[in-house]
Design a protein around this motif. Structure first.
Motif, PDB file in Angstrom:
ATOM      1  N   LYS A   1       0.935  -1.411   0.025  1.00 31.53           N
ATOM      2  CA  LYS A   1      -0.025  -0.077  -0.103  1.00 31.53           C
ATOM      3  C   LYS A   1       0.743   1.056  -0.059  1.00 31.53           C
ATOM      4  N   LYS A   2       2.134   1.122   0.609  1.00 29.91           N
ATOM      5  CA  LYS A   2       2.922   2.380   0.701  1.00 29.91           C
ATOM      6  C   LYS A   2       3.935   2.456  -0.412  1.00 29.91           C
ATOM      7  N   VAL A   3       3.619   3.409  -1.527  1.00 31.17           N
ATOM      8  CA  VAL A   3       4.303   3.496  -2.685  1.00 31.17           C
ATOM      9  C   VAL A   3       5.477   4.693  -2.697  1.00 31.17           C
ATOM     10  N   THR A   4       6.658   4.145  -3.009  1.00 31.85           N
ATOM     11  CA  THR A   4       7.358   5.402  -3.573  1.00 31.85           C
ATOM     12  C   THR A   4       7.695   5.409  -4.947  1.00 31.85           C
ATOM     13  N   MET A   5       7.724   6.712  -5.378  1.00 32.99           N
ATOM     14  CA  MET A   5       7.984   6.756  -6.896  1.00 32.99           C
ATOM     15  C   MET A   5       9.236   7.425  -7.387  1.00 32.99           C
ATOM     16  N   ILE A   6       9.827   6.761  -8.210  1.00 32.54           N
ATOM     17  CA  ILE A   6      11.086   7.604  -8.963  1.00 32.54           C
ATOM     18  C   ILE A   6      10.910   7.777 -10.376  1.00 32.54           C
ATOM     19  N   PHE A   7      11.012   8.917 -10.607  1.00 29.47           N
ATOM     20  CA  PHE A   7      10.470   9.353 -11.982  1.00 29.47           C
ATOM     21  C   PHE A   7      11.465  10.369 -12.783  1.00 29.47           C
ATOM     22  N   PRO A   8      11.530  10.518 -14.069  1.00 30.74           N
ATOM     23  CA  PRO A   8      12.415  11.605 -14.688  1.00 30.74           C
ATOM     24  C   PRO A   8      11.503  12.839 -14.374  1.00 30.74           C
ATOM     25  N   ASP A   9      12.325  14.043 -14.120  1.00 34.54           N
ATOM     26  CA  ASP A   9      11.789  15.006 -13.685  1.00 34.54           C
ATOM     27  C   ASP A   9      11.479  16.155 -15.354  1.00 34.54           C
ATOM     28  N   TYR A  10      10.574  15.548 -15.882  1.00 35.44           N
ATOM     29  CA  TYR A  10      10.105  16.085 -17.107  1.00 35.44           C
ATOM     30  C   TYR A  10       8.928  15.439 -17.278  1.00 35.44           C
ATOM     31  N   GLY A  11       8.377  15.993 -18.594  1.00 36.90           N
ATOM     32  CA  GLY A  11       6.984  15.771 -19.157  1.00 36.90           C
ATOM     33  C   GLY A  11       6.457  14.317 -18.921  1.00 36.90           C
ATOM     34  N   PHE A  12       7.412  13.584 -19.463  1.00 31.96           N
ATOM     35  CA  PHE A  12       7.060  12.094 -19.367  1.00 31.96           C
ATOM     36  C   PHE A  12       7.032  11.669 -17.958  1.00 31.96           C
ATOM     37  N   GLY A  13       7.763  11.862 -17.062  1.00 31.84           N
ATOM     38  CA  GLY A  13       7.696  11.585 -15.785  1.00 31.84           C
ATOM     39  C   GLY A  13       6.218  12.146 -15.010  1.00 31.84           C
ATOM     40  N   TYR A  14       6.197  13.266 -15.393  1.00 33.45           N
ATOM     41  CA  TYR A  14       4.858  13.915 -14.861  1.00 33.45           C
ATOM     42  C   TYR A  14       3.538  13.246 -15.200  1.00 33.45           C
ATOM     43  N   ASP A  15       3.484  12.713 -16.505  1.00 34.20           N
ATOM     44  CA  ASP A  15       2.321  11.935 -16.911  1.00 34.20           C
ATOM     45  C   ASP A  15       2.341  10.593 -15.801  1.00 34.20           C
TER      46      ASP A  15
ATOM     47  N   TYR B   1       8.090   2.289  -7.145  1.00 29.02           N
ATOM     48  CA  TYR B   1       7.783   2.298  -8.560  1.00 29.02           C
ATOM     49  C   TYR B   1       8.772   3.127  -9.258  1.00 29.02           C
ATOM     50  N   HIS B   2       9.378   2.592 -10.410  1.00 28.83           N
ATOM     51  CA  HIS B   2      10.390   3.213 -11.134  1.00 28.83           C
ATOM     52  C   HIS B   2      10.077   3.386 -12.478  1.00 28.83           C
ATOM     53  N   VAL B   3      10.410   4.595 -13.132  1.00 33.81           N
ATOM     54  CA  VAL B   3      10.434   4.668 -14.348  1.00 33.81           C
ATOM     55  C   VAL B   3      11.613   5.563 -14.879  1.00 33.81           C
ATOM     56  N   MET B   4      12.181   5.301 -15.951  1.00 38.46           N
ATOM     57  CA  MET B   4      13.330   6.169 -16.498  1.00 38.46           C
ATOM     58  C   MET B   4      13.466   5.779 -17.819  1.00 38.46           C
ATOM     59  N   VAL B   5      13.970   6.882 -18.564  1.00 38.37           N
ATOM     60  CA  VAL B   5      14.221   6.658 -20.152  1.00 38.37           C
ATOM     61  C   VAL B   5      15.500   7.283 -20.427  1.00 38.37           C
ATOM     62  N   GLY B   6      15.911   7.132 -21.473  1.00 43.46           N
ATOM     63  CA  GLY B   6      17.327   7.673 -22.043  1.00 43.46           C
ATOM     64  C   GLY B   6      18.545   6.790 -21.807  1.00 43.46           C
ATOM     65  N   PRO B   7      19.819   7.393 -22.326  1.00 42.62           N
ATOM     66  CA  PRO B   7      20.840   6.314 -22.256  1.00 42.62           C
ATOM     67  C   PRO B   7      21.271   5.795 -20.893  1.00 42.62           C
ATOM     68  N   ALA B   8      20.988   6.465 -19.843  1.00 40.92           N
ATOM     69  CA  ALA B   8      21.364   6.214 -18.716  1.00 40.92           C
ATOM     70  C   ALA B   8      20.485   5.106 -17.796  1.00 40.92           C
TER      71      ALA B   8
ATOM     72  N   PHE C   1       8.386  -2.226  -8.404  1.00 40.38           N
ATOM     73  CA  PHE C   1       7.696  -2.441  -9.733  1.00 40.38           C
ATOM     74  C   PHE C   1       8.112  -1.256 -10.756  1.00 40.38           C
ATOM     75  N   GLY C   2       8.512  -1.659 -11.857  1.00 37.12           N
ATOM     76  CA  GLY C   2       9.034  -0.715 -12.884  1.00 37.12           C
ATOM     77  C   GLY C   2       8.163  -0.722 -14.143  1.00 37.12           C
ATOM     78  N   PHE C   3       8.205   0.294 -14.783  1.00 33.64           N
ATOM     79  CA  PHE C   3       8.057   0.531 -16.173  1.00 33.64           C
ATOM     80  C   PHE C   3       9.191   0.086 -16.932  1.00 33.64           C
ATOM     81  N   ILE C   4       9.010  -1.137 -18.203  1.00 34.47           N
ATOM     82  CA  ILE C   4      10.096  -1.498 -18.770  1.00 34.47           C
ATOM     83  C   ILE C   4      10.859  -0.638 -19.640  1.00 34.47           C
ATOM     84  N   ASP C   5      10.383   0.633 -19.620  1.00 38.09           N
ATOM     85  CA  ASP C   5      10.940   1.773 -20.011  1.00 38.09           C
ATOM     86  C   ASP C   5      12.310   1.931 -19.511  1.00 38.09           C
TER      87      ASP C   5
END
Lengths: 424, 308, 311
Positions: free
Chosen positions: A175-189, A233-240, A260-264
């Motif tokens: 129930k307790k989720v922490t999100m890691i996402f890129p700090d731009y549009g795609f991450g905001y979605d 919960y993680h999602v990241m894009v780009g070369p890194a 739990f991650g997005f395969i991105d």
């Protein structure tokens, strides 16, 4: 009131000049024969941060077009792909759209993934009255930000994907989720849609960690993950992306929460890369299952064969060359939607562009099949966005194994726009 | 996470960054110090180092350590040779004019970057670390039985990251020895002090310049070989090291090697520690503005003496 | 004197005539090139005439673009006041950063401007809720009707770009022939002598930064308005390097250079992108060749080889 173009003056001047050599190129092409190929302008990320996606979008596109042409093309005309690199850049993307419309005389434009390129290009496509089919998974189409000429009929949007994931996360993982996402549009979605979806399912997002774009080392951000976190919960894009996932593993060691991650975060990356062993047992969203499942449909088998990927989602020619399998099916499906739309509207040339869009808007059910190997879909003509199934896979013995399939309805949300009310 | 362990982790991460940055920035600083030119293509030499490391490592079989060691030796040499060639064919012909050099090296930047794109491709590719053991870091806490050691969640580094720091220190010590204890170091310092005088004394200034340019690029390449098992080789990866090296070289006082190293440590640690207290993007904004303001109000750099 | 005026007015007239004869594709390209050339003109005033090399001009371009765009999307402004808002944003940003950055000289000035631009870029990302970060936002055609002229229409867009470019070109010509512009050149050639002659060098350099930033901002605002999009990539380092490339290619310290350079580079990239994906390779080669064989740029070479009267 709005003044209209001064075309009359332009045309008058042209006549005055007389000489054929000074005539604009587009008038020379005006009397195109119907046997000429249908030209599809393909905006592709050949360079820049989207290049790994671009290469596979290109291969999928070539495979789909080859198959369409083998089956007699569209309305008896062959399909020709005219590819231009957009450099994963919004300005160049818009220029490429202009090039398709006014220099290559393309019938439609199609292709690109990264949201900023889509958002930078769509206004030009609308002004040039060039149908623009995107394979971007951004929420920009359905949010109403774009225009009637921009459609996304081949891939679901992030809002829908995220919303469909929330019940699985809260019911199965924690129930307790922490999100890691890129700090731009795609991450905001992701951020804007996950938080309410988790809360609606009785969970709680306890920390949001936004990683600045262009960041290349990540460990220093991970201590912000609260200890009581049950699901990361993680999602990241780009070369890194590989660095990101590896450092995540090194950070947690043996004490990881559910992940739990997005395969991105791992598109085009071999899941067997050294340092990724800790992913064993973790979960991923997949748009389409990279590793062949035991119950794989005949359509998907055919799709893999035509595109040239093996059962591990890597190139048949080079097993180290891993595809962007969870996204690139969108190219295949979009091209088939274009074909269906052109056939339904009896498309014969640029004057039928509006009819093509109306024909696609009229579509609803898209059953699973050769045209739609990822699964059945439901198109919403008002929002120009398609809806479909999502897959959740768990890494088991190094294989992404599907453990859950969401229903199309899990990803549906109320309309935010009605593009059909806009004039052409 | 409690602040104590968090700071330890941020410091360790900052130290790895500082180590790599110190090597890269020393290369830039050396070139600026001796040749008085700004090499905008420096980041691309860094990138080439990483790409060659991948190429060498993937062509040498056996244990990952062999490929890595070969890359550590060969990649800086190859990159240094490329840089020296660029110096002899381009920079020498424009007589090291400061502004034209900037433009020429911007051109060089695109040539190297795009040639890599055409040959190596647009992918990020990993090099396997020769060893990579996770090392958990203990922390003390007050319990009813007195002070006790415990292993806080997530506070860990890897043996390879420690190696990177040690290797950087060793290389920098070697560089220091080269500059102060050898004949070639003497020639470089003489050229740095007064080019015309050096020419008058028969020092082959042109060859010294080619050597310095190659050495500077080689240092960047070496830094990249060290980092590539942690990050991946990618044709656009030269951008950040270039910006950061610029900052470090300026803050450290142009052309001063000890200043550069101090500044690298400062910047590396700041970057990590600031992210402890602020949201990451805000941290980057503040760190960037801080650097700009240091330059504005102390143009000679934090550690430089006032220049003419 | 008169041939100078004739040449520049001739270019303006030629560009107007192009509106009637160019094929659609090149018609669209030229509109874009003219707007970007204004950016280069702004850059040239600082770099070419005052001798200050800024590596952070994207900050001003983006200030104009976002000043304009946010005025429309957040405040519901009409295009004309929005353009003004973009210009003011650029002037304010240039005024502040100029006052700070001018405390430094040479390489440090380059780095400080670069740092400010980087901070500006990150700031756009940080306020993602209104700027939509790197994705940027669309300015809808209905919001782009300037005094009844629909700027999303190719003809009006071209004419608007032409009007802006003509104004910037003539303004820059007037500036460099004005006594103030001549003192800028004097500062470039020998700052110490200019100071000894009694000029307030610091103030004049600051004014040059503000003018340069203002023109760049106007160009950014016009770009956003004409092409209907504002995005953070326009604030990135690459867009600080572009005007430098254009100006150097065309000829720093020449009035026509920025336009020639922008046009040349645009078609260079456009044509080579059809041959190779690594089209920036050619840009690199051109830059190196220029520094080796034509350091004055195209127009500068023309001036050196006989047309010494070119401003």
């Amino acid at each position: 009131m709005t003044l209209k173009p001064t075309d009359l003056t332009r045309r008058g001047a042209l006549k005055g000049l007389g000489a054929a050599a000074t005539l604009p190129l587009w008038t020379r092409y005006a009397g195109a024969q119907s046997a000429e190929p249908i030209k599809i302008g393909f905006q592709v990320h050949r360079t820049g941060i989207g290049a790994a996606y671009g290469r596979w979008y290109d291969r999928t596109t070539q495979a789909a077009v080859a198959m369409i042409n083998e089956a007699g093309g569209i309305n008896g005309r062959p399909v020709e792909i005219i590819a231009e690199d957009d450099g994963t850049d919004a300005k160049r993307g818009a220029e490429v759209i202009e090039k398709f419309a006014t220099q290559h005389n393309c019938d439609i434009a199609y292709g690109t993934l990264f949201s900023h390129v889509v958002i930078g290009s769509a206004p030009r496509a609308g002004e040039l009255k060039l149908p623009y089919f995107v394979v971007s998974e951004g929420h920009h189409v359905a949010s109403g930000m774009l225009n009637r000429y921009t459609l996304q009929p081949g891939i679901t949007d992030v809002k829908s994907q995220v919303q469909a994931m929330a019940p699985f996360i809260t019911d199965q993982l924690g129930k307790k989720v922490t999100m890691i996402f890129p700090d731009y549009g795609f991450g905001y979605d992701h951020r804007d849609n996950l938080v309410p979806a988790i809360e609606a399912n009785g969970g709680e997002v306890i920390e949001l960690i936004a990683i600045p774009p262009t960041e290349t080392s990540f460990t220093k951000y991970f201590p912000k993950i609260p200890r009581e976190t049950e699901v990361l919960y993680h999602v990241m894009v780009g070369p890194a992306v590989l660095t990101f996932v590896k450092e995540l593993g090194e950070f947690f060691g043996p004490q990881a929460p559910e992940i739990f991650g997005f395969i991105d975060s791992l598109e085009a990356v071999n899941i067997g890369s050294p340092g990724l062993e800790f992913l064993e047992g973790t979960y991923f969203w997949e748009g389409m299952c990279r590793h062949a499942q035991p119950d794989q449909s005949e359509f998907e088998t055919l799709y893999r064969e035509k595109v040239g990927v093996d059962d591990r989602g890597a190139s048949l020619a080079d097993p180290k060359d891993v595809s962007t399998y969870a996204h690139m099916f969108g190219c295949w499906e979009t091209l088939n939607v274009i074909k269906a739309g052109m056939e339904a509207s009896g498309y014969s040339g640029p004057s039928d562009r509006a009819a093509l869009i109306e024909a696609v808007e009229a579509m609803t059910d898209m059953p699973e099949g050769v045209e739609h190997p990822q699964g059945p879909k439901l198109f919403n003509g008002k929002t120009h966005q398609v809806f479909g199934q999502q897959y959740i896979s768990q890494v088991q013995d190094g294989v992404l194994t599907r453990v859950h399939t969401t229903s199309i309805e899990d990803g549906m949300y109320p309309d935010e726009v009605d593009y059909t009310t806009q004039s052409f | 996470m409690e602040l104590g362990p968090y700071l330890v982790l941020a410091t360790l991460e900052g130290a790895v960054m500082a180590a790599v940055l110190a090597l890269t920035a020393c290369g830039l600083s050396l070139v600026f110090g001796v040749m008085r030119v700004v090499n905008v293509a420096h980041g691309e030499f860094f990138m080439l180092g990483a790409v060659f490391a991948w190429w060498i490592a993937s062509h040498i079989g056996g244990a990952p350590a062999w490929g890595f060691v070969a890359a550590l030796i060969l990649a800086p040499l190859i990159v240094g040779a490329i840089a020296a060639a660029a110096d002899m064919t381009v920079l020498r012909r424009i007589d090291y004019d400061p502004e034209r050099t900037i433009v020429a090296t911007i051109g060089l930047l695109y040539i190297l970057q795009q040639a890599t794109l055409m040959t190596y491709g647009p992918d990020a590719r990993p090099v396997e670390a020769p060893f990579n053991t996770r090392i958990a870091i203990p922390w003390v806490e007050w319990t009813e039985a007195g002070w006790a050691l415990y292993w806080p969640w997530g506070v860990a580094t890897t043996s390879y990251k420690m190696f990177v720091i040690a290797a950087a220190v060793a290389v920098l010590a070697g560089l220091w020895g080269l500059m102060t204890r050898t004949r070639i170091g003497l020639l470089m310092r003489a050229t740095q002090l007064d080019r015309d005088m050096a020419l008058a004394f028969g020092i082959p200034v042109e060859r010294v310049y080619a050597l310095v340019f190659g050495l500077g690029a080689g240092l960047a390449a070496l830094a990249a070989v060290l980092i590539v098992p942690i990050q991946q080789a990618h044709y656009l990866m030269g951008h950040d090291p270039l910006l950061l090296s610029f900052i470090v070289v300026i803050i450290g006082g142009l052309g001063s090697l000890p200043g550069t190293i101090l500044a690298a440590i400062l910047i590396g640690l700041t970057d990590s520690l600031v992210s402890v207290f602020f949201s990451p993007t805000l941290a980057k904004i503040l760190a960037t503005l801080l650097v700009a303001l240091v330059l504005v109000f102390r143009p000679q750099g934090l550690f430089g003496s006032r220049a003419s | 004197m008169s041939r100078v005026l004739a040449l520049h007015l001739g270019l303006v007239a030629l560009l107007l005539a192009m509106h009637f004869v160019l094929p659609a594709y090149h018609h669209g390209n030229l509109a874009r090139v003219m707007v970007l050339a204004c950016y280069a003109i702004g850059f040239n005033i600082l770099f070419g005439y005052t001798g200050l090399l800024s590596l952070g001009h994207a900050l001003f371009f983006a200030a104009g673009m976002y000043g304009m765009g946010l005025a429309i999307t957040q405040l519901g402004a009409a295009p004309a006041p929005a353009l003004l808002a973009g210009l003011i944003a650029g002037l304010v940003v240039a005024g502040i950063t100029g006052a700070l950055a001018l405390r430094t000289v040479g390489v440090a000035f380059m780095i400080v401007t670069l740092m400010f631009a980087q901070a500006g870029y990150l700031t756009i990302l940080y306020f993602g809720d209104i700027t939509h970060g790197d994705e940027g936002f669309v300015i809808q055609p209905a919001q782009r009707v300037l005094w009844g002229l629909d700027l999303s229409d190719p003809s009006w867009r071209y004419l608007a770009a032409w009007a802006l470019f003509s104004a910037c070109l003539i303004a820059s010509l007037a500036l460099v022939r004005h006594p103030f512009g001549r003192t800028l050149t004097a500062i470039r050639e020998n700052e110490e002598r200019a100071r000894l002659l009694g000029y307030d060098v610091a103030l004049r350099k600051w004014v040059a930064v503000v003018i340069s930033g203002g023109i760049s901002a106007l160009s950014g605002a016009a770009y956003g308005l004409l092409f209907g999009y504002a995005g953070a990539s326009f604030a990135s380092v690459q867009y600080s390097i572009f005007p430098l490339l254009w100006v150097l290619l065309g000829g720093a310290g020449t009035v026509l250079g920025p336009f020639i350079g922008t046009l040349f580079m645009f078609y260079l990239i456009d044509l080579t992108s059809g041959i190779t994906t690594a089209y920036m390779l050619l840009a690199g080669v051109v830059l190196v060749l220029l520094t080796l064989f034509a350091p004055q740029g195209l127009v500068g070479e023309v001036r050196r080889r006989g047309w010494g009267w070119l401003p």
